[in-house]
Design a protein around this motif. Structure first.
Motif, PDB file in Angstrom:
ATOM      1  N   ASP A 148       2.881 -36.478  33.612  1.00 36.42           N
ATOM      2  CA  ASP A 148       1.897 -35.839  34.492  1.00 36.42           C
ATOM      3  C   ASP A 148       2.660 -35.065  35.576  1.00 36.42           C
ATOM      4  N   PRO A 149       1.981 -34.386  36.481  1.00 38.84           N
ATOM      5  CA  PRO A 149       2.698 -33.593  37.491  1.00 38.84           C
ATOM      6  C   PRO A 149       3.640 -34.402  38.384  1.00 38.84           C
ATOM      7  N   LYS A 150       3.438 -35.708  38.480  1.00 37.85           N
ATOM      8  CA  LYS A 150       4.324 -36.547  39.284  1.00 37.85           C
ATOM      9  C   LYS A 150       5.414 -37.209  38.462  1.00 37.85           C
ATOM     10  N   GLY A 151       5.488 -36.860  37.183  1.00 36.92           N
ATOM     11  CA  GLY A 151       6.519 -37.421  36.327  1.00 36.92           C
ATOM     12  C   GLY A 151       6.179 -38.740  35.685  1.00 36.92           C
ATOM     13  N   GLU A 152       4.952 -39.220  35.870  1.00 36.76           N
ATOM     14  CA  GLU A 152       4.542 -40.483  35.254  1.00 36.76           C
ATOM     15  C   GLU A 152       4.196 -40.254  33.782  1.00 36.76           C
ATOM     16  N   PRO A 153       4.472 -41.249  32.920  1.00 43.81           N
ATOM     17  CA  PRO A 153       4.255 -41.049  31.485  1.00 43.81           C
ATOM     18  C   PRO A 153       2.785 -41.078  31.096  1.00 43.81           C
ATOM     19  N   VAL A 154       2.409 -40.193  30.199  1.00 44.11           N
ATOM     20  CA  VAL A 154       1.048 -40.120  29.673  1.00 44.11           C
ATOM     21  C   VAL A 154       1.130 -39.898  28.172  1.00 44.11           C
ATOM     22  N   VAL A 155       0.032 -40.203  27.490  1.00 47.53           N
ATOM     23  CA  VAL A 155      -0.032 -39.910  26.057  1.00 47.53           C
ATOM     24  C   VAL A 155      -0.243 -38.405  25.902  1.00 47.53           C
ATOM     25  N   ARG A 156       0.649 -37.775  25.159  1.00 46.37           N
ATOM     26  CA  ARG A 156       0.597 -36.322  25.000  1.00 46.37           C
ATOM     27  C   ARG A 156      -0.708 -35.886  24.325  1.00 46.37           C
ATOM     28  N   ASP A 157      -1.286 -34.814  24.846  1.00 48.90           N
ATOM     29  CA  ASP A 157      -2.466 -34.152  24.269  1.00 48.90           C
ATOM     30  C   ASP A 157      -3.743 -34.965  24.391  1.00 48.90           C
ATOM     31  N   GLU A 158      -3.729 -36.062  25.159  1.00 47.02           N
ATOM     32  CA  GLU A 158      -4.941 -36.881  25.297  1.00 47.02           C
ATOM     33  C   GLU A 158      -5.459 -36.872  26.731  1.00 47.02           C
ATOM     34  N   ILE A 159      -6.777 -36.738  26.854  1.00 43.09           N
ATOM     35  CA  ILE A 159      -7.454 -36.803  28.141  1.00 43.09           C
ATOM     36  C   ILE A 159      -8.582 -37.827  28.028  1.00 43.09           C
ATOM     37  N   LEU A 160      -8.744 -38.634  29.070  1.00 42.42           N
ATOM     38  CA  LEU A 160      -9.791 -39.643  29.096  1.00 42.42           C
ATOM     39  C   LEU A 160     -11.024 -39.099  29.812  1.00 42.42           C
ATOM     40  N   ALA A 161     -12.175 -39.400  29.262  1.00 38.35           N
ATOM     41  CA  ALA A 161     -13.453 -39.053  29.888  1.00 38.35           C
ATOM     42  C   ALA A 161     -14.258 -40.326  30.057  1.00 38.35           C
ATOM     43  N   LEU A 162     -14.717 -40.582  31.277  1.00 38.63           N
ATOM     44  CA  LEU A 162     -15.472 -41.792  31.555  1.00 38.63           C
ATOM     45  C   LEU A 162     -16.962 -41.477  31.536  1.00 38.63           C
ATOM     46  N   GLY A 163     -17.672 -42.092  30.584  1.00 38.03           N
ATOM     47  CA  GLY A 163     -19.113 -41.919  30.472  1.00 38.03           C
ATOM     48  C   GLY A 163     -19.565 -40.475  30.393  1.00 38.03           C
ATOM     49  N   PRO A 164     -18.951 -39.653  29.544  1.00 37.26           N
ATOM     50  CA  PRO A 164     -19.343 -38.238  29.493  1.00 37.26           C
ATOM     51  C   PRO A 164     -20.736 -38.057  28.900  1.00 37.26           C
ATOM     52  N   ALA A 165     -21.466 -37.084  29.419  1.00 37.09           N
ATOM     53  CA  ALA A 165     -22.768 -36.741  28.858  1.00 37.09           C
ATOM     54  C   ALA A 165     -22.579 -36.044  27.520  1.00 37.09           C
ATOM     55  N   ASP A 166     -23.583 -36.139  26.659  1.00 35.41           N
ATOM     56  CA  ASP A 166     -23.491 -35.484  25.350  1.00 35.41           C
ATOM     57  C   ASP A 166     -23.249 -33.979  25.500  1.00 35.41           C
ATOM     58  N   ALA A 167     -23.896 -33.384  26.500  1.00 33.48           N
ATOM     59  CA  ALA A 167     -23.716 -31.945  26.706  1.00 33.48           C
ATOM     60  C   ALA A 167     -22.280 -31.628  27.089  1.00 33.48           C
ATOM     61  N   ALA A 168     -21.648 -32.504  27.885  1.00 30.17           N
ATOM     62  CA  ALA A 168     -20.261 -32.285  28.277  1.00 30.17           C
ATOM     63  C   ALA A 168     -19.333 -32.386  27.072  1.00 30.17           C
ATOM     64  N   LEU A 169     -19.611 -33.338  26.182  1.00 23.25           N
ATOM     65  CA  LEU A 169     -18.788 -33.466  24.984  1.00 23.25           C
ATOM     66  C   LEU A 169     -18.976 -32.260  24.061  1.00 23.25           C
ATOM     67  N   ASP A 170     -20.203 -31.792  23.952  1.00 25.99           N
ATOM     68  CA  ASP A 170     -20.449 -30.600  23.127  1.00 25.99           C
ATOM     69  C   ASP A 170     -19.698 -29.399  23.686  1.00 25.99           C
ATOM     70  N   HIS A 171     -19.695 -29.261  25.008  1.00 26.98           N
ATOM     71  CA  HIS A 171     -18.980 -28.151  25.626  1.00 26.98           C
ATOM     72  C   HIS A 171     -17.473 -28.288  25.397  1.00 26.98           C
ATOM     73  N   ALA A 172     -16.966 -29.533  25.489  1.00 33.90           N
ATOM     74  CA  ALA A 172     -15.539 -29.764  25.242  1.00 33.90           C
ATOM     75  C   ALA A 172     -15.174 -29.382  23.805  1.00 33.90           C
ATOM     76  N   ARG A 173     -16.031 -29.732  22.866  1.00 32.54           N
ATOM     77  CA  ARG A 173     -15.778 -29.352  21.465  1.00 32.54           C
ATOM     78  C   ARG A 173     -15.764 -27.835  21.309  1.00 32.54           C
ATOM     79  N   SER A 174     -16.642 -27.158  22.034  1.00 38.63           N
ATOM     80  CA  SER A 174     -16.676 -25.690  21.933  1.00 38.63           C
ATOM     81  C   SER A 174     -15.396 -25.067  22.467  1.00 38.63           C
TER      82      SER A 174
END
Length: 457
Positions: free
Chosen positions: A87-113
């Protein structure tokens, strides 16, 4: 698991240069400033800045302790660049993965788009928590992926899938069978620091949760233990760190005993030998299992950066009467706080040596609630032998096991009462009252097992 720095065990053990840094900094004085009022209704003292207690030379020297963890993070990323990013502070993260907490269906549809895909998800139904793991489109960096999702859904909750690691080192002597170790200890007339409690019938057992690497259930210290394992597709992947921590919680043999050998352990392997082991989504899944089993006291001897998803889950656990006990970390007294120990109302634990001196590498700050043995200490090691251990990772299980005696099921009232009762038994090692170095004071000192008779050099 081997004691070498393999990919699977990369962050569980300090690099050999830690010994050099420890030798250089051992003379550094610990910080003993005073802190904010505790979460439970116990006496406290006004807050004072930790930095005021460190002179410039000490601070610069102790900063090198934090650098060691980041050197290991750098090695992890270089060795596994296809799956691990920073991450920007040099802490390790899983590459290419982002976590979404309780996303709405519309938000997931937009992410897919936008080219994102839903890779997997975790949920804790009784807590109404749903964590979705989104994979970035090909060619998009992990950092840009997070920015893109936050811009596309400003009201949503998104963060990196941070990777957490163990905080401590195991130093084994020459491999020795358990039988030989026990014979040597008996010949030396070495007795445990205190007599272990008699094992109670199953229905009377306390229950303790553990998030760590895998536990070697075949080690003789677990021969009479009740141990429930979870994770890795029910495929055991034992590792030294998890085995050592588990032994301090519930282990028992003729020459060794943990704090609560009569307790029932629910051990979640959140690493499974993977370079991305210890990621937030794995921790959330493990917490979900422990919630399902209603295990009220949970030991987390892991450290890492602040993460919005993990903070929300742990906050909800605490609100529902669970006790989360966490190691404060070994980046030194001048380092920024590590998590989950620094989240509100988590029981942060520091470590002391056999002389009741705080370890020079142990973190300081208002997150410290208790001190326990974390050096000059034996634990279960590899190859069915024992090891000397050092670090705040190995202090946390003392506190978790002691608290488990007073909490049979998740309950805010019982949790507060158990913490208050333990604080009243603590030996005050710093300024009067709670302080930044030792918290309320030392607990569990009578349960320390001297490693010398158990390890052949």
């Amino acid at each position: 698991m081997s004691m070498s720095f393999s990919k699977g065990s990369r962050l569980f053990y300090m690099h050999s240069s830690m010994r050099y840094i420890l030798a250089m900094t051992m003379a550094a004085a610990g910080a003993t400033a005073q802190v904010r009022l505790p979460a439970v209704p116990l006496p406290g003292l006004p807050q004072q800045s930790l930095q005021q207690t460190l002179n410039q030379a000490q601070s610069q020297s102790l900063d090198r302790l934090s650098e060691l963890r980041h050197l290991e993070i750098g090695r992890l990323i270089r060795a596994n660049s296809g799956v691990v990013d920073a991450d920007p502070k040099g802490e390790p993260v899983v590459r290419d993965e982002i976590l979404a907490l309780g996303p709405a269906d519309a938000a997931l549809d937009h992410a897919r788009s936008l080219g994102f895909t839903v890779d997997r998800e975790q949920s804790i139904g009784t807590m109404n928590i749903r964590l979705v793991v989104l994979r970035a489109p090909p060619g998009m960096s992990t950092k840009k992926a997070l920015r893109t999702l936050r811009q596309a859904d400003p009201g949503g909750n998104y963060d990196y899938n941070h990777i957490y690691s163990g905080g401590g080192a195991l130093f084994a002597g020459a491999a020795e069978t358990t039988g030989a170790a026990e014979a040597a200890a008996a010949a030396a007339h070495d007795a445990p620091a205190s007599s272990p409690p008699a094992v109670k019938p199953l229905q009377a057992r306390a229950r303790i949760g553990l998030l760590d690497s895998g536990v070697d259930a075949t080690h003789p210290v677990f021969r009479e233990s009740v141990l429930h394992a979870w994770g890795c597709g029910n495929q055991p992947i034992p590792a030294a760190h998890g085995t050592a921590v588990a032994s301090l919680l519930i282990g028992h043999s003729e020459v060794f005993h943990g704090v609560r050998p009569d307790a029932e352990l629910y051990a979640a392997d959140v690493f499974c030998g993977r370079p991305t082991g210890g990621a937030v989504d794995a921790l959330v899944a493990a917490f979900g299992w422990l919630v399902q089993e209603k295990v009220a006291v949970i030991n987390v001897s892991l450290v890492g950066p602040k993460n919005a998803m993990l903070e929300r889950v742990i906050g909800d656990l605490v609100d529902r009467g669970y006790i989360v006990v966490a190691a404060v970390g070994n980046d030194g007294p001048a380092a920024p706080p590590l998590y989950p120990a620094s989240y509100p109302h988590v029981v942060g634990v520091t470590a002391v040596d056999a002389h009741d001196h705080v370890l020079v590498e142990a973190a300081r700050g208002p997150q410290v609630m208790f001190a326990s043995p974390g050096a000059d200490l034996a634990a279960a090691g590899t190859e069915h032998a024992y090891a000397a251990v050092r670090g705040t990772s190995f202090a946390a299980p003392f506190v978790a096991a002691l608290l488990a005696s007073g909490v049979a099921a998740p309950s805010s009232a019982d949790a507060a009462a158990a913490i208050e009762a333990l604080a009243k038994t603590a030996i005050d090692l710093g300024p009067p009252g709670r302080d930044l170095t030792y918290g309320f004071g030392l607990v569990g000192a009578d349960r320390r097992i001297d490693p010398a008779p158990l390890i052949r050099r």
